[in-house]
Design a protein around this motif. Structure first.
Motif, PDB file in Angstrom:
ATOM      1  N   GLN A  61     -10.080   4.002  -0.984  1.00 48.11           N
ATOM      2  CA  GLN A  61      -9.748   3.311  -2.224  1.00 48.11           C
ATOM      3  C   GLN A  61      -8.824   4.188  -3.066  1.00 48.11           C
ATOM      4  O   GLN A  61      -8.900   5.418  -3.032  1.00 48.11           O
ATOM      5  CB  GLN A  61     -11.010   2.984  -3.014  1.00 48.11           C
ATOM      6  N   THR A  62      -7.952   3.551  -3.830  1.00 52.64           N
ATOM      7  CA  THR A  62      -7.082   4.252  -4.750  1.00 52.64           C
ATOM      8  C   THR A  62      -6.998   3.456  -6.053  1.00 52.64           C
ATOM      9  O   THR A  62      -6.961   2.217  -6.019  1.00 52.64           O
ATOM     10  CB  THR A  62      -5.667   4.438  -4.172  1.00 52.64           C
ATOM     11  N   PRO A  63      -6.969   4.130  -7.186  1.00 51.77           N
ATOM     12  CA  PRO A  63      -6.818   3.405  -8.450  1.00 51.77           C
ATOM     13  C   PRO A  63      -5.409   2.863  -8.641  1.00 51.77           C
ATOM     14  O   PRO A  63      -5.181   2.044  -9.531  1.00 51.77           O
ATOM     15  CB  PRO A  63      -7.153   4.467  -9.504  1.00 51.77           C
ATOM     16  N   ARG A  64      -4.498   3.304  -7.814  1.00 53.22           N
ATOM     17  CA  ARG A  64      -3.111   2.860  -7.957  1.00 53.22           C
ATOM     18  C   ARG A  64      -2.926   1.446  -7.413  1.00 53.22           C
ATOM     19  O   ARG A  64      -3.584   1.032  -6.461  1.00 53.22           O
ATOM     20  CB  ARG A  64      -2.170   3.839  -7.236  1.00 53.22           C
ATOM     21  N   THR A  65      -2.014   0.714  -8.014  1.00 56.33           N
ATOM     22  CA  THR A  65      -1.751  -0.669  -7.607  1.00 56.33           C
ATOM     23  C   THR A  65      -0.318  -0.852  -7.116  1.00 56.33           C
ATOM     24  O   THR A  65       0.143  -1.968  -6.950  1.00 56.33           O
ATOM     25  CB  THR A  65      -1.992  -1.627  -8.791  1.00 56.33           C
ATOM     26  N   ASP A  66       0.359   0.264  -6.886  1.00 54.95           N
ATOM     27  CA  ASP A  66       1.766   0.189  -6.478  1.00 54.95           C
ATOM     28  C   ASP A  66       1.895   0.333  -4.961  1.00 54.95           C
ATOM     29  O   ASP A  66       0.978   0.008  -4.211  1.00 54.95           O
ATOM     30  CB  ASP A  66       2.585   1.261  -7.213  1.00 54.95           C
ATOM     31  N   TYR A  67       3.053   0.825  -4.509  1.00 55.71           N
ATOM     32  CA  TYR A  67       3.368   0.942  -3.090  1.00 55.71           C
ATOM     33  C   TYR A  67       2.341   1.781  -2.324  1.00 55.71           C
ATOM     34  O   TYR A  67       2.108   1.557  -1.128  1.00 55.71           O
ATOM     35  CB  TYR A  67       4.761   1.549  -2.914  1.00 55.71           C
ATOM     36  N   ILE A  68       1.711   2.745  -2.987  1.00 52.61           N
ATOM     37  CA  ILE A  68       0.779   3.639  -2.287  1.00 52.61           C
ATOM     38  C   ILE A  68      -0.452   2.875  -1.812  1.00 52.61           C
ATOM     39  O   ILE A  68      -1.002   3.144  -0.741  1.00 52.61           O
ATOM     40  CB  ILE A  68       0.384   4.837  -3.193  1.00 52.61           C
TER      41      ILE A  68
END
Length: 236
Positions: A61-68
């Motif tokens: 999981q990642t808090p980022r919502t972009d390309y990553i």
């Protein structure tokens, strides 16, 4: 504004491409964005590399919502034992057996990074039309470039150990053929000398440089990067 590795790379490369029509950046930007995104996943702690040099998923999981987040989802969807250069080459080669949804990510990863930069207010999209052909160009704001270049100078030719992000940015810019636009030959030689000294003092830094070169180099026959490896790690 704070920018991630791939964003810094695109900003500096795009700026020089607009100023000097840098063909090498234009030809390699999509593949290098794949490399930069994998390195970001390592920096964010989503991926790790074990003793056998195999990439492992540390956090799904990642808090980022972009390309990553898009690339992380693709990596998590495969249960493969692959080294970082093999992952990088897999996406860069755009093989026929890559599913359509995955291929779309590879094709449009660069555009996803551009969208992230537009949202941050770092670049402006400029619509252009030649005869009946509509196209878009992206203008980088000068006030965005200057702090990134200043940070690059401070970290690469300063007295302290450079960050992993700046070291990876150095190799990405070098591969894109725009590094010399931001660092003089004197400073480049100084950085190489200091880097050898730093890697002797910081084994983790040495390992990070190897991962960076492998991610960028992939499985290409790139003599320049092979020589970099020989120069930096001749004693290892």
């Amino acid at each position: 504004m704070n920018f991630n590795l791939a964003e810094e790379f695109v900003l500096l490369g795009l700026y020089q491409s607009n100023e000097n029509f840098n063909l090498e950046f234009r030809m390699n930007k999509r593949d290098l964005c794949i490399s930069a995104t994998f390195l970001e996943l390592l920096l964010d702690g989503n991926l790790d590399i074990d003793d056998r040099k195999i990439v492992r998923i540390a956090k799904r999981q990642t808090p980022r919502t972009d390309y990553i987040s898009k690339m992380l989802a693709k990596v998590c969807s495969h249960d493969w034992d692959r080294k970082i250069e093999e992952w990088s080459a897999y996406f860069k080669e755009k093989m026929d057996y890559i599913p359509a949804t995955e291929s779309a990510l590879v094709d449009y990863l660069y555009e996803s990074i551009l969208e992230s930069l537009i949202e941050k207010g770092a670049i402006e999209k400029v619509e252009q039309q030649f005869l009946f052909i509509q196209s878009a160009d992206y203008k980088v704001k000068q006030e965005v470039i200057d702090p990134i270049v200043k940070k690059l100078h401070t970290e690469l030719i300063g007295e302290d150990f450079p960050s992993k992000q700046s070291i990876s940015l150095y190799f990405l810019l070098r591969k894109a053929g725009v590094l010399e636009e931001y660092l003089s030959n004197y400073n480049l030689e100084r950085f190489k000398r200091d880097l050898k000294k730093w890697t002797e003092q910081q084994p983790n830094l040495k390992q990070w440089i190897k991962w960076t070169i492998e991610a960028i180099h992939g499985e290409e026959n790139d003599n320049d990067f092979i020589q970099d490896l020989l120069d930096l790690f001749l004693s290892s």
